[in-house]
Design a protein around this motif. Structure first.
Motif, PDB file in Angstrom:
ATOM      1  N   GLU A   1     -91.809  70.076 -62.168  1.00 17.45           N
ATOM      2  CA  GLU A   1     -90.400  69.695 -62.187  1.00 17.45           C
ATOM      3  C   GLU A   1     -90.142  69.803 -60.679  1.00 17.45           C
ATOM      4  O   GLU A   1     -90.544  70.502 -59.871  1.00 17.45           O
ATOM      5  CB  GLU A   1     -89.867  70.828 -63.060  1.00 17.45           C
ATOM      6  N   GLU A   2     -89.006  69.223 -60.494  1.00 13.39           N
ATOM      7  CA  GLU A   2     -88.364  68.842 -59.017  1.00 13.39           C
ATOM      8  C   GLU A   2     -87.794  70.329 -58.659  1.00 13.39           C
ATOM      9  O   GLU A   2     -87.364  71.125 -59.532  1.00 13.39           O
ATOM     10  CB  GLU A   2     -87.210  67.976 -59.220  1.00 13.39           C
ATOM     11  N   PRO A   3     -87.435  70.441 -57.569  1.00 16.07           N
ATOM     12  CA  PRO A   3     -86.749  71.839 -57.025  1.00 16.07           C
ATOM     13  C   PRO A   3     -85.525  72.228 -57.759  1.00 16.07           C
ATOM     14  O   PRO A   3     -84.794  70.901 -57.786  1.00 16.07           O
ATOM     15  CB  PRO A   3     -86.691  71.614 -55.484  1.00 16.07           C
ATOM     16  N   ILE A   4     -84.993  73.058 -57.814  1.00 15.38           N
ATOM     17  CA  ILE A   4     -83.655  73.275 -58.297  1.00 15.38           C
ATOM     18  C   ILE A   4     -82.523  72.767 -57.336  1.00 15.38           C
ATOM     19  O   ILE A   4     -82.912  73.026 -55.991  1.00 15.38           O
ATOM     20  CB  ILE A   4     -83.371  74.736 -58.690  1.00 15.38           C
ATOM     21  N   ALA A   5     -81.438  72.066 -57.730  1.00 13.95           N
ATOM     22  CA  ALA A   5     -80.565  71.664 -56.669  1.00 13.95           C
ATOM     23  C   ALA A   5     -79.716  72.797 -56.135  1.00 13.95           C
ATOM     24  O   ALA A   5     -79.669  73.880 -57.166  1.00 13.95           O
ATOM     25  CB  ALA A   5     -79.580  70.663 -57.428  1.00 13.95           C
ATOM     26  N   ALA A   6     -79.306  72.865 -54.896  1.00 12.04           N
ATOM     27  CA  ALA A   6     -78.783  74.037 -54.044  1.00 12.04           C
ATOM     28  C   ALA A   6     -77.429  74.558 -55.089  1.00 12.04           C
ATOM     29  O   ALA A   6     -76.989  75.677 -55.383  1.00 12.04           O
ATOM     30  CB  ALA A   6     -78.266  73.499 -52.849  1.00 12.04           C
ATOM     31  N   LYS A   7     -76.829  73.376 -55.602  1.00 10.02           N
ATOM     32  CA  LYS A   7     -75.473  73.749 -56.336  1.00 10.02           C
ATOM     33  C   LYS A   7     -75.664  74.533 -57.561  1.00 10.02           C
ATOM     34  O   LYS A   7     -75.064  75.424 -58.060  1.00 10.02           O
ATOM     35  CB  LYS A   7     -74.795  72.360 -56.672  1.00 10.02           C
ATOM     36  N   ASP A   8     -76.800  73.971 -58.340  1.00  8.65           N
ATOM     37  CA  ASP A   8     -77.293  74.388 -59.638  1.00  8.65           C
ATOM     38  C   ASP A   8     -77.701  76.017 -59.558  1.00  8.65           C
ATOM     39  O   ASP A   8     -77.337  76.824 -60.292  1.00  8.65           O
ATOM     40  CB  ASP A   8     -78.287  73.810 -60.494  1.00  8.65           C
ATOM     41  N   PHE A   9     -78.544  76.113 -58.298  1.00  9.19           N
ATOM     42  CA  PHE A   9     -79.331  77.604 -57.986  1.00  9.19           C
ATOM     43  C   PHE A   9     -77.807  78.545 -57.766  1.00  9.19           C
ATOM     44  O   PHE A   9     -77.897  79.484 -58.267  1.00  9.19           O
ATOM     45  CB  PHE A   9     -80.034  77.250 -56.849  1.00  9.19           C
ATOM     46  N   LEU A  10     -76.852  77.954 -56.941  1.00 11.15           N
ATOM     47  CA  LEU A  10     -75.806  78.894 -56.716  1.00 11.15           C
ATOM     48  C   LEU A  10     -75.002  79.304 -57.953  1.00 11.15           C
ATOM     49  O   LEU A  10     -74.570  80.390 -58.167  1.00 11.15           O
ATOM     50  CB  LEU A  10     -74.743  78.308 -55.572  1.00 11.15           C
ATOM     51  N   ALA A  11     -75.023  78.085 -58.739  1.00  8.81           N
ATOM     52  CA  ALA A  11     -74.093  78.486 -60.144  1.00  8.81           C
ATOM     53  C   ALA A  11     -74.976  79.405 -60.886  1.00  8.81           C
ATOM     54  O   ALA A  11     -74.435  80.328 -61.523  1.00  8.81           O
ATOM     55  CB  ALA A  11     -73.913  77.112 -61.098  1.00  8.81           C
TER      56      ALA A  11
END
Lengths: 423, 250
Positions: free
Chosen positions: B112-122
């Motif tokens: 899988e792709e790395p988690i997006a910064a925005k999704d990680f923070l959420a």
């Protein structure tokens, strides 16, 4: 008999270097001659000399070298550029100043000139002031045969750091740059020293930098050592501080076959602050040696020294830090610490913290640790899905990061963190 | 989900686990209780892949895979999570950096792709609220200077972020006051669903008031000597372990 033999070896070594026509004019004559005189009475250092106990110099002294002035260079200087940081640039190629590649300031705050442009008074008042040319063969060698040098004088608060880029290229070439950095009263200056080498084999780089930190002035000196193969490096830095001044020397070694750094600070005025920070991570068969002297001559001063390193494979690390607190230097706070992590069974670390106190009202501490990576921490990180490699890298980064975080220029800090593989 | 058969493990030549048999299905909560030195923490370490222990006999099947064949990080990526009894302090490594690396390496192993910064923070915001973990702690170095309760809540927070299939909670209640115990239990209970399972290792019954087990096992001298339902835990609380020891030693 054996003494004659050694002297002959020194003579043979020196005669090759002396064949080159280095700049000598009246002002420099006496300086060079003082170095020559010292060389004649000196032998090559051996591991029997306490100062060279852990660093064998035969791999340097067994070769013969020549100076090499290049018209064009093969290497790419852009890789040492610091993103987002505007700097003045001084480029030295094989120890010779290269005006074309440099970008010098055009203002009255900072003055950069070659020794040729300096007055006799300027040269004699700064040259070899606290440099040990009497017993240190390589400092004497630089004094006798420095290739070229620049004097940098900050007269006020400088708007940009000065980035000194040393480029090395060639086989059996010797490079002996010599620079003087001066902050006059109330001035502020940051210096960054980067190195690039390409197509080097048996290259001997032997630099001397002298720093004069005037009354109430601030100077920061950052050294980034990231050498490709083929370089043997001796880098000697000597700083003299006047009262109320602040000097910090940072030394970050990423890689290099054989490196010896001597960083010495002499505090000759009251109310000074001095900082010495360094990180090193020798791998393979690399040899990285950091020697420091922190000499408190006057009272009411503070010094902090922290060197950290990781030693891997069959590499060797050396740390020798000497703190002097002289008889009249009361109310001194001097702290020194050296921490090491050995990453392999064949790695060697020689750590020697030394403290000599002749005053009676001081606060000093020194200490050294050498250990292994915290296995429990590695397991903890692995149990969260990190590979052993990234767990180890993260822990090493955290360990060395402590001294990288000391860098005061954010753009440079980011670059060095990135070079060490940290975020 | 996990099937442990005749598991023997030793450390420095000393046998600690002497034939463990345990079957845990998805959706279940199992409690493992037992006196000090019975092998409870060894069992959790072995399941997490601690190489200090040598497996001398037996097998562990985890969702159709031979768990013992995998490294610690591979097990973590397959969905095994161990909440440590003594979470390790790691100076210089920030909680956030560590968790992002953990999540991304797990995702990478699954293609899988790395988690997006925005999704990680959420995700951080949502999951930290679950265990009432102050956001300022997340910016700090892993567990460094955390109180005992904060360390345990950080464990459950990591569990929430990594969404394991099998969570092993090793003495998660030790050193917790009643408020912290409630917060931690609430976190664990919220994360529970029909797709995952939990093994709760504990010395005291108290935790089981909050995390209610489907089955209770007693570990003694490296073996599971008694199994039952949550009533067994109450009986142990009342009578101690002596009667079990007598039964076994008789």
């Amino acid at each position: 008999m054996s003494s004659t033999l050694t002297t002959n070896k020194v003579e043979g070594f020196v005669s090759h270097i002396a064949e080159n026509n280095l700049a000598v004019w009246n002002e420099l004559k006496s300086i060079r001659q003082s170095g020559l005189k010292a060389i004649k009475s000196l032998k090559f250092p051996t591991t029997r000399d306490e100062y060279w106990k852990y660093s064998r110099t035969t791999k340097i002294t067994k070769n013969h070298y020549h100076f090499s002035q290049l018209d064009s260079i093969k290497g790419d200087l852009s890789k040492v550029k610091i993103e987002g940081l505007d700097t003045y640039e001084i480029v030295m190629v094989n120890g010779f100043f290269n005006a074309e590649l440099s970008s010098l300031p055009k203002n009255d705050i900072i003055e950069i000139k070659s020794f040729e442009e300096c007055t006799t008074e300027e040269l004699t008042s700064y040259f070899s002031q606290n440099l040990d040319t009497i017993t240190n063969f390589f400092s004497a060698l630089n004094t006798a045969y420095f290739s070229e040098g620049i004097m940098i004088v900050a007269k006020g608060v400088c708007d940009k750091p000065v980035h000194v880029i040393h480029y090395s290229e060639g086989n059996n070439v010797i490079s002996q740059p010599r620079n003087l950095f001066i902050t006059e009263k109330n001035a502020e200056l940051s210096i960054i020293k980067s190195s690039i080498n390409q197509n080097t084999e048996n290259f001997f780089y032997n630099s001397v930098n002298e720093f004069f930190i005037g009354e109430n002035s601030h100077m920061n000196y950052y050294v980034i050592q990231n050498y490709e193969e083929g370089m043997n490096v001796i880098s000697t830095n000597v700083a003299t501080q006047e009262k109320n001044s602040n000097f910090s020397a940072y030394n970050y070694t990423l890689k290099g076959d054989w490196i010896r750094n001597n960083t010495n600070i002499f505090v000759k005025g009251e109310n000074c602050e001095s900082n010495l920070y360094g990180a090193y991570q020798p791998k393979g068969k690399q040899h990285i040696d950091n020697h420091t002297i922190m000499d408190h001559i006057m009272p009411n001063c503070e010094s902090n020294e922290h060197y950290k390193g990781t030693v891997d494979d069959k590499a060797t690390g050396v740390f020798n830090g000497k703190v002097f607190v002289r008889k009249d230097a009361q109310k001194i706070n001097a702290f020194q610490s050296n921490n090491n992590i050995l990453l392999s069974d064949d790695a060697t670390m020689n750590s020697k913290p030394e403290l000599e106190i002749y005053a009676d009202d001081v606060k000093c501490s020194h200490g050294s640790t050498s250990g292994q990576l915290d296995e429990e921490a590695v397991f903890y990180l692995q149990s969260r899905g990190l590979s052993k490699e990234s767990a180890t890298a993260l822990l090493i980064g955290a360990f060395l990061g402590e001294v990288v975080e000391k860098i005061k220029l954010p753009e440079l800090k980011d670059k060095v963190l990135e070079m060490y593989g940290m975020e | 989900m996990i099937s442990i058969k005749n598991l023997h493990a030793s450390i420095d030549g000393k046998e600690i686990l002497k034939g463990i048999n345990l079957e845990v299905k998805a959706g279940e909560v199992h409690a493992i209780m037992g006196p000090n030195g019975s092998g409870k923490s060894t069992l959790s370490s072995v399941l997490a892949g601690n190489e200090d222990y040598e497996i001398t006999e037996g097998s562990v099947d985890f969702m159709g895979e031979d768990l013992l064949e995998y490294s610690t990080e591979e097990r973590a990526r397959m969905g095994v999570f161990l909440a440590f009894q003594y979470p390790i302090e790691i100076p210089g490594v920030s909680n956030m950096n560590f968790l992002r690396t953990a999540i991304n390496e797990t995702r990478e192993s699954r293609g899988e792709e790395p988690i997006a910064a925005k999704d990680f923070l959420a995700m951080v915001k949502e999951k930290s609220a679950l265990v009432e973990l102050d956001n300022s702690l997340l910016k700090r170095y892993v567990n460094e200077g955390f109180s005992g309760g904060e360390k345990k809540r950080n464990e459950i927070f990591q569990m929430a972020m990594l969404e394991p299939k099998l969570a092993i909670l090793d003495e998660t209640d030790s050193g917790l006051d009643i408020d912290a115990l409630k917060i931690v239990s609430h976190g664990v209970n919220t994360l529970k669903n029909q797709e995952n399972a939990t093994i709760v290792i504990t010395h005291y019954q108290r935790l089981l008031d909050y995390i209610v087990p489907d089955f209770v096992h007693v570990l003694y001298k490296g073996k599971i000597v008694k199994s039952g339902t949550k009533e067994l835990a109450l009986e142990l609380e009342e009578k101690g372990y002596d009667w079990i020891k007598e039964e076994v030693n008789a």
